[in-house]
Scaffold this motif. Sequence first.
Motif, PDB file in Angstrom:
ATOM      1  N   GLY A  56      35.223 -41.254   2.120  1.00  0.00           N
ATOM      2  CA  GLY A  56      34.502 -41.476   0.879  1.00  0.00           C
ATOM      3  C   GLY A  56      34.518 -40.262  -0.028  1.00  0.00           C
ATOM      4  O   GLY A  56      34.505 -40.388  -1.258  1.00  0.00           O
ATOM      5  N   ARG A  57      34.584 -39.065   0.574  1.00  0.00           N
ATOM      6  CA  ARG A  57      34.559 -37.845  -0.226  1.00  0.00           C
ATOM      7  C   ARG A  57      35.856 -37.605  -0.993  1.00  0.00           C
ATOM      8  O   ARG A  57      35.921 -36.695  -1.829  1.00  0.00           O
ATOM      9  CB  ARG A  57      34.193 -36.647   0.656  1.00  0.00           C
ATOM     10  CG  ARG A  57      32.703 -36.588   0.936  1.00  0.00           C
ATOM     11  CD  ARG A  57      32.318 -35.495   1.902  1.00  0.00           C
ATOM     12  NE  ARG A  57      32.778 -35.798   3.253  1.00  0.00           N
ATOM     13  CZ  ARG A  57      32.437 -35.090   4.327  1.00  0.00           C
ATOM     14  NH1 ARG A  57      31.661 -34.029   4.200  1.00  0.00           N
ATOM     15  NH2 ARG A  57      32.876 -35.425   5.523  1.00  0.00           N
ATOM     16  N   GLN A  58      36.865 -38.438  -0.758  1.00  0.00           N
ATOM     17  CA  GLN A  58      38.049 -38.398  -1.621  1.00  0.00           C
ATOM     18  C   GLN A  58      37.700 -38.857  -3.042  1.00  0.00           C
ATOM     19  O   GLN A  58      38.482 -38.658  -3.974  1.00  0.00           O
ATOM     20  CB  GLN A  58      39.162 -39.257  -1.013  1.00  0.00           C
ATOM     21  CG  GLN A  58      39.753 -38.643   0.245  1.00  0.00           C
ATOM     22  CD  GLN A  58      40.561 -39.616   1.090  1.00  0.00           C
ATOM     23  OE1 GLN A  58      40.529 -40.834   0.869  1.00  0.00           O
ATOM     24  NE2 GLN A  58      41.276 -39.097   2.080  1.00  0.00           N
ATOM     25  N   ALA A  63      37.475 -39.363  -8.940  1.00  0.00           N
ATOM     26  CA  ALA A  63      36.606 -39.393 -10.113  1.00  0.00           C
ATOM     27  C   ALA A  63      37.180 -38.578 -11.263  1.00  0.00           C
ATOM     28  O   ALA A  63      36.898 -38.862 -12.435  1.00  0.00           O
ATOM     29  CB  ALA A  63      35.215 -38.876  -9.750  1.00  0.00           C
ATOM     30  N   MET A  64      37.990 -37.564 -10.956  1.00  0.00           N
ATOM     31  CA  MET A  64      38.631 -36.777 -12.005  1.00  0.00           C
ATOM     32  C   MET A  64      39.800 -37.539 -12.616  1.00  0.00           C
ATOM     33  O   MET A  64      40.083 -37.408 -13.808  1.00  0.00           O
ATOM     34  CB  MET A  64      39.166 -35.456 -11.446  1.00  0.00           C
ATOM     35  CG  MET A  64      38.147 -34.536 -10.823  1.00  0.00           C
ATOM     36  SD  MET A  64      38.882 -32.928 -10.396  1.00  0.00           S
ATOM     37  CE  MET A  64      40.415 -33.391  -9.595  1.00  0.00           C
ATOM     38  N   LEU A  65      40.503 -38.295 -11.790  1.00  0.00           N
ATOM     39  CA  LEU A  65      41.714 -38.963 -12.238  1.00  0.00           C
ATOM     40  C   LEU A  65      41.415 -40.310 -12.900  1.00  0.00           C
ATOM     41  O   LEU A  65      42.003 -40.653 -13.924  1.00  0.00           O
ATOM     42  CB  LEU A  65      42.659 -39.150 -11.052  1.00  0.00           C
ATOM     43  CG  LEU A  65      43.079 -37.843 -10.354  1.00  0.00           C
ATOM     44  CD1 LEU A  65      43.924 -38.138  -9.120  1.00  0.00           C
ATOM     45  CD2 LEU A  65      43.826 -36.924 -11.306  1.00  0.00           C
ATOM     46  N   ASP A  68      37.099 -42.953 -16.123  1.00  0.00           N
ATOM     47  CA  ASP A  68      36.411 -44.068 -16.789  1.00  0.00           C
ATOM     48  C   ASP A  68      35.751 -44.999 -15.793  1.00  0.00           C
ATOM     49  O   ASP A  68      34.694 -45.574 -16.062  1.00  0.00           O
ATOM     50  CB  ASP A  68      37.378 -44.852 -17.680  1.00  0.00           C
ATOM     51  CG  ASP A  68      38.573 -45.395 -16.903  1.00  0.00           C
ATOM     52  OD1 ASP A  68      38.999 -44.720 -15.944  1.00  0.00           O
ATOM     53  OD2 ASP A  68      39.064 -46.472 -17.256  1.00  0.00           O
ATOM     54  N   ASP A  69      36.363 -45.147 -14.612  1.00  0.00           N
ATOM     55  CA  ASP A  69      35.778 -45.977 -13.548  1.00  0.00           C
ATOM     56  C   ASP A  69      36.460 -45.633 -12.226  1.00  0.00           C
ATOM     57  O   ASP A  69      37.498 -46.204 -11.892  1.00  0.00           O
ATOM     58  CB  ASP A  69      35.946 -47.462 -13.855  1.00  0.00           C
ATOM     59  CG  ASP A  69      35.285 -48.347 -12.795  1.00  0.00           C
ATOM     60  OD1 ASP A  69      34.735 -47.806 -11.810  1.00  0.00           O
ATOM     61  OD2 ASP A  69      35.321 -49.581 -12.954  1.00  0.00           O
ATOM     62  N   PRO A  70      35.882 -44.705 -11.465  1.00  0.00           N
ATOM     63  CA  PRO A  70      36.515 -44.275 -10.216  1.00  0.00           C
ATOM     64  C   PRO A  70      36.622 -45.366  -9.163  1.00  0.00           C
ATOM     65  O   PRO A  70      37.366 -45.214  -8.195  1.00  0.00           O
ATOM     66  CB  PRO A  70      35.582 -43.157  -9.719  1.00  0.00           C
ATOM     67  CG  PRO A  70      34.777 -42.743 -10.897  1.00  0.00           C
ATOM     68  CD  PRO A  70      34.648 -43.962 -11.746  1.00  0.00           C
ATOM     69  N   PHE A  71      35.890 -46.470  -9.346  1.00  0.00           N
ATOM     70  CA  PHE A  71      35.879 -47.525  -8.332  1.00  0.00           C
ATOM     71  C   PHE A  71      36.753 -48.713  -8.705  1.00  0.00           C
ATOM     72  O   PHE A  71      36.826 -49.681  -7.954  1.00  0.00           O
ATOM     73  CB  PHE A  71      34.445 -48.000  -8.096  1.00  0.00           C
ATOM     74  CG  PHE A  71      33.544 -46.927  -7.559  1.00  0.00           C
ATOM     75  CD1 PHE A  71      33.491 -46.651  -6.199  1.00  0.00           C
ATOM     76  CD2 PHE A  71      32.758 -46.160  -8.406  1.00  0.00           C
ATOM     77  CE1 PHE A  71      32.667 -45.647  -5.700  1.00  0.00           C
ATOM     78  CE2 PHE A  71      31.928 -45.155  -7.919  1.00  0.00           C
ATOM     79  CZ  PHE A  71      31.890 -44.902  -6.563  1.00  0.00           C
TER      80      PHE A  71
END
Length: 379
Positions: A56-58, A63-65, A68-71
């Motif tokens: 999960g910590r990846q 989140a940087m890449l 707009d929506d890391p999920f």
Amino acid sequence: MLSPSVSLRRWVSALAFSAAALFTAAAAAETIEVTDLAGRVVKVTKDPQKIVLSEGRQLYTLAMLDRDDPFKRVVGWGNDLIQNDPGAWQKYLAKFPKAKDVADMGNPYAADVSMEKIASLGTEVYILDLSNYFKAQETGLLGKLEKAGIATIFVDFRQDPTQNVLPSVQLLGRVLGREKEATAFSDYYLQQTRRIYARVGAIPDKKKPMVFVERAAGLLPCCATFGPANFGRFIEEAGGRNWGSQFFTGFQAEAAQEKVLSDNPDVYFLTGANWYGSNPGSAAVSLGYDATTEKVQKELSALMQRPGFPQLKAVQGKKVMAFYHQFYDAPFYFVAELAMAKELYPDLFKDVDPEAVFKEFHEKFLPITYSGIFWAKLQ
């Protein structure tokens, strides 16, 4: 009845539309070859829409890449961020409520990984930490994933982050079609890390302070520590001598408390996080997005009152600092190095404000706002 010229125009238009659609589909399914952090040449669909994070910590990197929506493309992930960094989890969940719908893949460090569950999610790319490379080979997981048509890539933000953060971010940038974001991070990363080197790189070893770092103090028995990697390397890059590098070669190590106390290091660092949810008996310094100054100082003071610790010169001289444990598995670990360097050499870094850097990092690269405490000096 349509004239021949009108029919011809419509036919040409339809043909052009079909060609464009085929081109778009081909572009969307573009396959590229990349070399991952295990040195494997992997064929992978560029810009995949369904990925699984083994840890999960990846998310710290994703989140940087995908700011707009890391999920948006994560269909499954390990439960370590939820368990070990609840402050970050709550901030991301508040901004992206659909995060709660991501499939829980369980403990990423467990012996067994469910190949069936990975496949059932329609996974295109499975992202694994380099520390799991040999286990994935031995269990046959890599072969099974390959047969199922699921690309697997290895990244490294933990074992050797000072060497592998940049290639890991660049690799993910290529795979996810986020080269621009990866390059922006790389430029910022080099600016921050090189200014540390420019100021401490020429200091002779004999003039550098001896630093002991206690890993997960208050959660693990004293004295878990680091060899010449991870936090041990952070200390060395910040201009200190890592105590553990004298005796250990591995990433993690166990030091005898009596030896640490008798060696009486010049500076004492320790790592901590809010582990109360997963470990109710934790006495660690609960650093993170939800940390408060009063609580952090209370926890840090208690740890330095353990038998033998009040006599340490680092404690008596207030050369004790606690650091957010999750720096050890994050692309922004260099912020910890800045804070260390400023503590070790206040005159050389009097113009540097590590907290301002971390705030700026959030503003430039992350979708969540800065809050909490990520390092603290014993008062």
